[in-house]
Scaffold this active site. Structure first.
Site, PDB file in Angstrom:
ATOM      1  CB  THR A   1      -0.929   0.018   1.225  1.00  0.00           C
ATOM      2  OG1 THR A   1      -0.163  -0.259   2.389  1.00  0.00           O
ATOM      3  CG2 THR A   1      -2.016  -1.007   1.075  1.00  0.00           C
TER       4      THR A   1
ATOM      5  N   PRO B   1       2.221   4.640  -1.246  1.00  0.00           N
ATOM      6  CG  PRO B   1       2.130   6.957  -1.673  1.00  0.00           C
ATOM      7  CD  PRO B   1       1.481   5.648  -2.048  1.00  0.00           C
ATOM      8  CG  ASP B   2      -1.407   4.861   2.098  1.00  0.00           C
ATOM      9  OD1 ASP B   2      -1.344   4.343   0.965  1.00  0.00           O
ATOM     10  OD2 ASP B   2      -2.351   5.558   2.484  1.00  0.00           O
ATOM     11  CG  PHE B   3       2.708   1.929   5.502  1.00  0.00           C
ATOM     12  CD1 PHE B   3       1.896   2.144   6.604  1.00  0.00           C
ATOM     13  CD2 PHE B   3       2.327   0.985   4.578  1.00  0.00           C
ATOM     14  CE1 PHE B   3       0.734   1.418   6.789  1.00  0.00           C
ATOM     15  CE2 PHE B   3       1.162   0.239   4.754  1.00  0.00           C
ATOM     16  CZ  PHE B   3       0.367   0.458   5.864  1.00  0.00           C
TER      17      PHE B   3
ATOM     18  N   GLY C   1       3.461   8.376   6.102  1.00  0.00           N
ATOM     19  CA  GLY C   1       3.307   8.382   7.555  1.00  0.00           C
ATOM     20  C   GLY C   1       4.635   8.577   8.271  1.00  0.00           C
TER      21      GLY C   1
END
Length: 402
Positions: A170, A172-174, A177
């Site tokens: 998933t 670039p969500d992390f 974050g």
């Protein structure tokens, strides 16, 4: 171990999905008191995503547990003015407010930054959105894959003859974050020095674009539009993954210099290839990269992967195994790291989740299992805000607390 660096820092966390929860989980492990403000009326969809034990429920998602550790949960129906006032009381006693709703949602709840500074003048608020707070696309709904497409990353990812591709997982969500942690701590440091809070407007797409400076600079300086080149690199050859002996076994190799290529050829039992005029120098290897890769692959496929990795590393070359998730978990070095932590959860019991990828010499990280929806509502209202049991009961009857 000493005091955790963020003890005494409180976060009113309206975040959901991936990026903001990932950020606040790390801040919570560093000692911050993270209060997740959510509602059972419109719960975080990640609470119901896969990664569970096969029994879907609001408190059972494995991925939710992985990125929502070290926090408390209070259930508020923010559509009701009385719930908004409770949220404001929490914010008054907080240092950070974090959220990643669609643009305008916080204002709808009377919790936009202009509202918050009236509650707490030095508050630090971070809003994460796919495409930022301003401009014609500001109201866009999106997720990581659409953000990386807008950012230009999908255009340079994949193979020359394929359609645009995203990066696995998933992303670039992390990554976003993780950057949020950095930006919040920078704002906290600034506040400590000046006494001034501030608003942080973070566009996921812009964040992704900062991670592809090669394409940006090639266009800005040369007017060129970089295209997808698979696993190849414009300044290294060979550069990519190559087959090893066995079924679906692969090794990653990146050769930056001519002397490294000579060492690779020697390790593969083909020293004469290093003196081949087509391959001796980097420009020759780049010009004949397809033939080079065929020659390298023909020689790597006869070696057991891990033996070849060890052989190349012994020569100072950049090489590594292409791991599957099960193989990664069995890796002895990874297994000995502090990455995996066992956490207790009120409903599902013990679960192993990934923690921070760092060993602090003087900090004992604080990991606690992800909360159930509203698990700490009574606790927060009583201990932090001073509500009585009778008042809490009235708020529950009035559906303010759901």
């Amino acid at each position: 171990m000493g005091t955790r660096p963020l003890e005494g820092i409180r976060i009113a966390d309206f975040g959901w999905i991936y990026s903001v929860p990932h950020a606040t989980a790390w801040l919570g492990a560093l000692g911050a008191d993270v209060i997740r403000i959510e509602t059972s009326g419109a719960p975080d969809l990640v609470r119901f995503l896969t990664g569970t034990d096969g029994s879907i429920g609001a408190n059972r998602s494995g991925i939710f547990h992985a990125i929502n550790s070290s926090r408390r949960s209070i259930a508020l129906n923010l559509a009701m003015p009385e719930a908004q006032k409770i949220a404001a009381k929490i914010i008054r006693q907080s240092d950070f407010v974090t959220e990643n709703f669609t643009v305008g949602n916080m204002a709808k709840y009377n919790l936009a930054y202009d509202d918050l500074v009236k509650i707490k003048p030095d508050i630090i608020m971070l809003s994460g959105t796919p495409l930022g707070q301003d401009g014609p696309l500001a109201g866009s709904v999106g997720f990581g894959p659409t953000a990386q497409a807008f950012a230009g990353l999908c255009h340079i990812t994949g193979y020359p003859d394929s359609f645009p591709c995203g990066i696995g997982g998933t992303w670039p969500d992390f990554a976003v974050g993780t950057a949020m942690v950095f930006f919040l701590l920078a704002a906290l440091h600034y506040r400590d020095r000046t006494g001034q809070g501030q608003y942080l407007d973070l566009s996921m797409a812009e964040m992704v674009t900062t991670m592809m400076p090669e394409a940006m600079m090639d266009f800005l300086m040369n007017g060129r539009d970089e295209a997808a080149i698979g696993n190849r690199d414009e300044s290294m050859a060979p550069h990519g993954v190559f087959p090893a002996a066995g079924d679906d076994q692969w090794i990653a190799i990146a050769i930056a210099a001519d002397d490294e290529f000579a060492k690779l050829c020697e390790a593969l039992g083909a020293p004469s290839m290093a003196s081949d005029p087509k391959f001796t120098r980097l420009f020759g290897r780049l010009a004949n990269v397809e033939e080079l890769e065929r020659e390298i692959a023909a020689r790597t496929r006869v070696h057991p992967r891990d033996e070849l990795v060890a052989k190349l590393r012994a020569r100072g070359l950049a090489a590594g195994p292409v791991y599957s998730t099960p193989e990664l978990m069995k890796d002895p070095v990874f297994a000995r790291s502090s990455m995996l932590v066992k956490l207790k959860h009120s409903e599902v019991g013990e679960r192993v989740v990934p923690g921070l990828p760092v060993d602090f010499g003087a900090i004992d990280l604080e990991y606690r299992g992800a909360p159930m929806i509203g698990e700490h509502t009574d606790e927060v209202l009583t201990e932090l805000l001073g509500y009585s049991a009778a008042e809490i009961a009235r708020l529950k009857d009035a559906k303010v607390l759901i």
